[in-house]
Design a protein around this motif. Structure first.
Motif, PDB file in Angstrom:
ATOM      1  N   TYR A  19       0.846  -1.496   0.048  1.00  0.00           N
ATOM      2  CA  TYR A  19      -0.115   0.037   0.003  1.00  0.00           C
ATOM      3  C   TYR A  19       0.789   1.324  -0.155  1.00  0.00           C
ATOM      4  O   TYR A  19       0.306   2.378   0.001  1.00  0.00           O
ATOM      5  CB  TYR A  19      -1.015   0.095   1.155  1.00  0.00           C
ATOM      6  CG  TYR A  19      -1.950  -1.176   1.223  1.00  0.00           C
ATOM      7  CD1 TYR A  19      -3.099  -0.569   0.637  1.00  0.00           C
ATOM      8  CD2 TYR A  19      -2.025  -2.024   1.814  1.00  0.00           C
ATOM      9  CE1 TYR A  19      -4.153  -1.666   0.595  1.00  0.00           C
ATOM     10  CE2 TYR A  19      -2.908  -3.305   1.710  1.00  0.00           C
ATOM     11  CZ  TYR A  19      -3.951  -2.941   1.143  1.00  0.00           C
ATOM     12  OH  TYR A  19      -4.881  -3.802   1.070  1.00  0.00           O
ATOM     13  N   ASN A  24      -0.511   3.096  -8.189  1.00  0.00           N
ATOM     14  CA  ASN A  24      -1.485   2.237  -8.074  1.00  0.00           C
ATOM     15  C   ASN A  24      -2.560   2.578  -8.539  1.00  0.00           C
ATOM     16  O   ASN A  24      -3.803   3.250  -7.863  1.00  0.00           O
ATOM     17  CB  ASN A  24      -1.759   1.736  -6.221  1.00  0.00           C
ATOM     18  CG  ASN A  24      -2.596   0.512  -6.449  1.00  0.00           C
ATOM     19  OD1 ASN A  24      -3.339   0.255  -7.354  1.00  0.00           O
ATOM     20  ND2 ASN A  24      -2.945   0.029  -5.141  1.00  0.00           N
ATOM     21  N   ILE A  25      -2.967   2.884 -10.069  1.00  0.00           N
ATOM     22  CA  ILE A  25      -3.961   3.271 -10.669  1.00  0.00           C
ATOM     23  C   ILE A  25      -5.374   2.732 -10.366  1.00  0.00           C
ATOM     24  O   ILE A  25      -6.200   3.375 -10.009  1.00  0.00           O
ATOM     25  CB  ILE A  25      -3.733   3.407 -12.148  1.00  0.00           C
ATOM     26  CG1 ILE A  25      -2.694   4.383 -12.308  1.00  0.00           C
ATOM     27  CG2 ILE A  25      -4.895   3.789 -13.038  1.00  0.00           C
ATOM     28  CD1 ILE A  25      -2.175   4.589 -14.042  1.00  0.00           C
ATOM     29  N   ARG A  26      -5.173   1.359 -10.175  1.00  0.00           N
ATOM     30  CA  ARG A  26      -6.350   0.662  -9.926  1.00  0.00           C
ATOM     31  C   ARG A  26      -7.371   1.083  -8.903  1.00  0.00           C
ATOM     32  O   ARG A  26      -8.353   1.211  -8.714  1.00  0.00           O
ATOM     33  CB  ARG A  26      -5.843  -0.791  -9.675  1.00  0.00           C
ATOM     34  CG  ARG A  26      -7.125  -1.946  -9.332  1.00  0.00           C
ATOM     35  CD  ARG A  26      -6.604  -3.138  -9.127  1.00  0.00           C
ATOM     36  NE  ARG A  26      -6.053  -3.827 -10.220  1.00  0.00           N
ATOM     37  CZ  ARG A  26      -7.222  -4.663 -10.774  1.00  0.00           C
ATOM     38  NH1 ARG A  26      -8.499  -4.682 -10.585  1.00  0.00           N
ATOM     39  NH2 ARG A  26      -6.736  -5.144 -12.018  1.00  0.00           N
ATOM     40  N   GLU A  30     -11.128   2.433  -8.909  1.00  0.00           N
ATOM     41  CA  GLU A  30     -12.286   1.678  -8.153  1.00  0.00           C
ATOM     42  C   GLU A  30     -12.786   2.779  -7.186  1.00  0.00           C
ATOM     43  O   GLU A  30     -14.121   3.048  -7.152  1.00  0.00           O
ATOM     44  CB  GLU A  30     -11.575   0.618  -7.322  1.00  0.00           C
ATOM     45  CG  GLU A  30     -11.574  -0.625  -8.070  1.00  0.00           C
ATOM     46  CD  GLU A  30     -10.599  -1.996  -7.342  1.00  0.00           C
ATOM     47  OE1 GLU A  30     -10.438  -2.604  -8.089  1.00  0.00           O
ATOM     48  OE2 GLU A  30     -10.262  -1.676  -6.122  1.00  0.00           O
TER      49      GLU A  30
ATOM     50  N   TYR B  69       3.258   0.480 -13.600  1.00  0.00           N
ATOM     51  CA  TYR B  69       3.665  -0.641 -12.884  1.00  0.00           C
ATOM     52  C   TYR B  69       2.608  -1.940 -12.883  1.00  0.00           C
ATOM     53  O   TYR B  69       1.332  -1.683 -13.298  1.00  0.00           O
ATOM     54  CB  TYR B  69       3.734  -0.093 -11.572  1.00  0.00           C
ATOM     55  CG  TYR B  69       5.031   0.464 -11.029  1.00  0.00           C
ATOM     56  CD1 TYR B  69       5.946  -0.150 -10.594  1.00  0.00           C
ATOM     57  CD2 TYR B  69       5.135   1.832 -11.123  1.00  0.00           C
ATOM     58  CE1 TYR B  69       7.167   0.424 -10.073  1.00  0.00           C
ATOM     59  CE2 TYR B  69       6.284   2.465 -10.913  1.00  0.00           C
ATOM     60  CZ  TYR B  69       7.468   1.586 -10.282  1.00  0.00           C
ATOM     61  OH  TYR B  69       8.632   2.308 -10.067  1.00  0.00           O
ATOM     62  N   PRO B  70       3.158  -3.016 -12.915  1.00  0.00           N
ATOM     63  CA  PRO B  70       2.061  -4.040 -12.573  1.00  0.00           C
ATOM     64  C   PRO B  70       1.146  -3.783 -11.474  1.00  0.00           C
ATOM     65  O   PRO B  70       1.370  -3.166 -10.728  1.00  0.00           O
ATOM     66  CB  PRO B  70       2.893  -5.383 -12.375  1.00  0.00           C
ATOM     67  CG  PRO B  70       4.321  -4.885 -12.910  1.00  0.00           C
ATOM     68  CD  PRO B  70       4.278  -3.602 -12.569  1.00  0.00           C
ATOM     69  N   ASP B  71       0.167  -4.405 -11.533  1.00  0.00           N
ATOM     70  CA  ASP B  71      -0.703  -4.373 -10.420  1.00  0.00           C
ATOM     71  C   ASP B  71       0.016  -4.888  -9.128  1.00  0.00           C
ATOM     72  O   ASP B  71       0.271  -5.987  -9.059  1.00  0.00           O
ATOM     73  CB  ASP B  71      -2.255  -5.214 -10.557  1.00  0.00           C
ATOM     74  CG  ASP B  71      -3.046  -5.047  -9.471  1.00  0.00           C
ATOM     75  OD1 ASP B  71      -2.848  -4.410  -8.169  1.00  0.00           O
ATOM     76  OD2 ASP B  71      -3.919  -6.087  -9.446  1.00  0.00           O
ATOM     77  N   VAL B  72       0.174  -4.097  -8.130  1.00  0.00           N
ATOM     78  CA  VAL B  72       0.856  -4.642  -7.008  1.00  0.00           C
ATOM     79  C   VAL B  72       0.422  -5.651  -6.232  1.00  0.00           C
ATOM     80  O   VAL B  72       0.793  -6.463  -5.524  1.00  0.00           O
ATOM     81  CB  VAL B  72       1.428  -3.478  -6.216  1.00  0.00           C
ATOM     82  CG1 VAL B  72       0.194  -3.239  -5.212  1.00  0.00           C
ATOM     83  CG2 VAL B  72       2.709  -3.808  -5.414  1.00  0.00           C
ATOM     84  N   PHE B  73      -1.087  -5.852  -6.492  1.00  0.00           N
ATOM     85  CA  PHE B  73      -1.798  -7.088  -5.561  1.00  0.00           C
ATOM     86  C   PHE B  73      -1.863  -8.098  -6.567  1.00  0.00           C
ATOM     87  O   PHE B  73      -2.513  -9.036  -6.357  1.00  0.00           O
ATOM     88  CB  PHE B  73      -3.157  -6.424  -5.121  1.00  0.00           C
ATOM     89  CG  PHE B  73      -3.033  -5.401  -4.120  1.00  0.00           C
ATOM     90  CD1 PHE B  73      -2.425  -5.838  -2.733  1.00  0.00           C
ATOM     91  CD2 PHE B  73      -3.239  -4.107  -4.437  1.00  0.00           C
ATOM     92  CE1 PHE B  73      -2.310  -4.727  -2.063  1.00  0.00           C
ATOM     93  CE2 PHE B  73      -2.929  -3.005  -3.628  1.00  0.00           C
ATOM     94  CZ  PHE B  73      -2.596  -3.271  -2.146  1.00  0.00           C
TER      95      PHE B  73
END
Lengths: 374, 374
Positions: A19, A24-26, A30, B69-73
């Motif tokens: 975190y 962290n666009i995602r 959301e 960046y790839p999705d960190v999760f």
């Protein structure tokens, strides 16, 4: 010692590595129902010129390379990097992004007590703690423009076995002057203390102010320099970083690295992109100019306090009369993401970081900030 | 205990992880002046059908994803894999190839004494040693077709904290029968011993003979299953593996993994390729048929001793009257690389492994072997 915080004692700020980062666009998609194509992301500090054409052409011509294992010794890849930075191949390790080395180093070098100036990139602390090592945090202060005080560090050398330094520092942008970093390198060498310098942003720094530890590698037994292609070449998705150190140290760390850390696409792209001198020069020229302009524009915003002129490709600010959370929320509603710095150890909810992006994007941010009076 | 070899005591065979694997085409190019385009590589056991079309189309449509960046999760990625294997997302971790987990697990679980049936994939030993743990090697025997004797393992459970098992085993191809693997899983659970099963070749095994530990994950606290897309989808260059275990165990291991382990291209390709049921089925049908045919052909070669019918996509043999080095040299002159198994602990210079490749390539190998009488 009171200031030497062990993993157990230290719990003022619980960090969760996943975190802790920008980009962290995602999450914003959301939380704010944003369309990722329309988000302007100031939260990660990447090259605003976009991809070098060499990246695309390299990927297109080497798709079939994915059917082969990467070269387990990364001979050509290391040679390309060696040429680019002016060292020998044997002084280089390549990794799955620079962060792979941050996790390997404390383990490979049996780090027990690490000195970390703060605020800084959170992964040093995470990695040191995973090794059950203690962390000595040296705070930097707003009233000193978040200067990393080398004299203060040198006074603590008897109490630590390693130093984790980010230069220029993320998120403050503080750049340690040449004579001071040289002095620190020399003192660490004399004392046998591992000095790890994360230089992932240094290529954005003006040549005349920039001093990299790479030139000292040959002479120094315990010096490690970390670099990455992520920021400067705008390829965070490809995962390619590298570590530079003297041969003995590099061999030691190599033992702890799993084979095939760098994927074959990153392997090919790196070899090509490091020769794209046009892109490299254009980036340097652009950043130098836009950094100054953007900084001057931000200085006009009444609720922002700025510090020293920025050295890399991001600008660090303090907020007056409002919180980072309020600002992030305000901007997210306009499709803009910035880095809320409240989860950096040593900072609070008054600090934010902006990447330097395209002129028109920076102007859009300025315009929104300009209007936000209350 | 004599058979519990500590890192210090054990030195009969010095392993260097980077020299230990197949697929090192470069070495043969250099040693034999071969043109890489003309080499037929039997040394790595990859899907002989080549790339799924979904890999190429996925890479082409997502080149721009490298700027993020790839999705960190890895939310979507984990969900795709969860659907594919029939578990929940929370039971999955994704990594930079399966080998990333082999290196993390001994550290994350504080492994001190690992049981490893040999010969097997060398990285378990390397990873266990890096954790300064002892390794108890249980030898499997030629006269027993290299059977992994579960009863023998169970008798040692009081002396170890973990078991590293490869099923089907690399390089012998031995597949543990369903009732035996279930028995072992149950006993390890009762004793609180970590059982790590590397199933990177299991998707090549005939459905009716295959028994994966995945079905037991929910019930068992200390069971970990390793999988990879490398072999079955022929993408060793992309670096994508995954680990399956119960939620608590997965969380523990997650703490030790650096962020962004899987690159964004592998992230996209995986989501697409796992839905390519046509390619998946074609592969299974092809391997089943060609494995039997190739095995029968090899049985005719007088200087080869074969063991049980092969279970995966490779065939393991013993050489009579000649050495692995002689055979490798002989074949390299024809542009063919095979896996010399002499550097596997527990084997000697009498063993080789052939990947199952395209019919015409397998025939070419057979033809050369057929002619080699002396």
């Amino acid at each position: 010692m009171k200031w030497l915080l062990s993993v157990e004692q230290e719990s003022q700020k619980k960090l969760n590595k996943k975190y802790c980062h920008g980009g962290n666009i995602r999450k914003f998609e959301e939380d704010y129902k944003l369309n990722s194509g329309k988000i302007i992301d100031f939260s990660v500090s990447l090259n605003p010129l976009g991809l070098s054409n060499k990246v695309k052409s390299s990927i297109l011509t080497t798709i079939d390379s994915v059917t082969h294992y990467p070269d387990v010794f990364y001979k050509d890849l290391k040679e390309s990097i060696a040429d680019y930075i002016g060292v020998k191949s044997k002084n280089i390790l390549v990794g799955n992004g620079s962060v792979e080395f941050i996790y390997i180093i404390p383990r490979a070098l049996s780090i027990k007590r690490a000195l970390i100036p703060i605020p800084t990139f959170s992964e040093y602390e995470s990695a040191v703690k995973l090794n059950s090592a203690g962390a000595l945090f040296i705070k930097t202060y707003e009233k000193e423009n978040f200067k990393i005080d080398v004299d203060k560090i040198v006074k603590k050398l008897n109490f630590v076995d390693s130093i984790f330094l980010c230069n220029p520092n993320n998120p403050t942008g503080y750049l340690i002057p040449k004579d001071e970093i040289l002095f620190l390198i020399k003192r660490c060498d004399e004392k046998g203390i591992y000095l790890f310098i994360d230089e992932v942003f240094i290529e954005f720094v003006d040549e005349k102010y920039r001093f990299s530890g790479i030139k000292e590698i040959k002479k120094r037994k315990n010096l490690l320099i970390l670099r990455s292609l992520t920021k400067f070449f705008n390829i965070p998705g490809l995962r390619i970083g590298y570590l530079i150190g003297n041969e003995r140290l590099i061999k030691k760390i190599d033992e702890f690295q799993p084979p095939w850390s760098v994927n074959s696409i990153a392997e090919d792209v790196t070899k090509n992109v490091l020769k794209d001198f046009n892109y490299i020069n254009k980036t340097k020229v652009y950043i130098k100019k836009e950094r100054q302009r953007f900084f001057n524009e931000l200085k006009r915003i009444k609720f922002l306090k700025l510090f020293l002129p920025p050295s890399a490709n991001f600008i660090f600010c303090k907020l007056k009369d409002r919180t980072s959370n309020e600002l992030c929320d305000k901007l997210a509603k306009h499709g803009i993401i910035i880095r809320d710095c409240s989860n950096f150890r040593g900072l609070n909810n008054k600090y934010v970081r902006f990447a330097i992006r395209k002129k028109e994007e920076n102007d859009k941010l300025i315009k929104i900030l300009d209007k936000w009076n209350y």
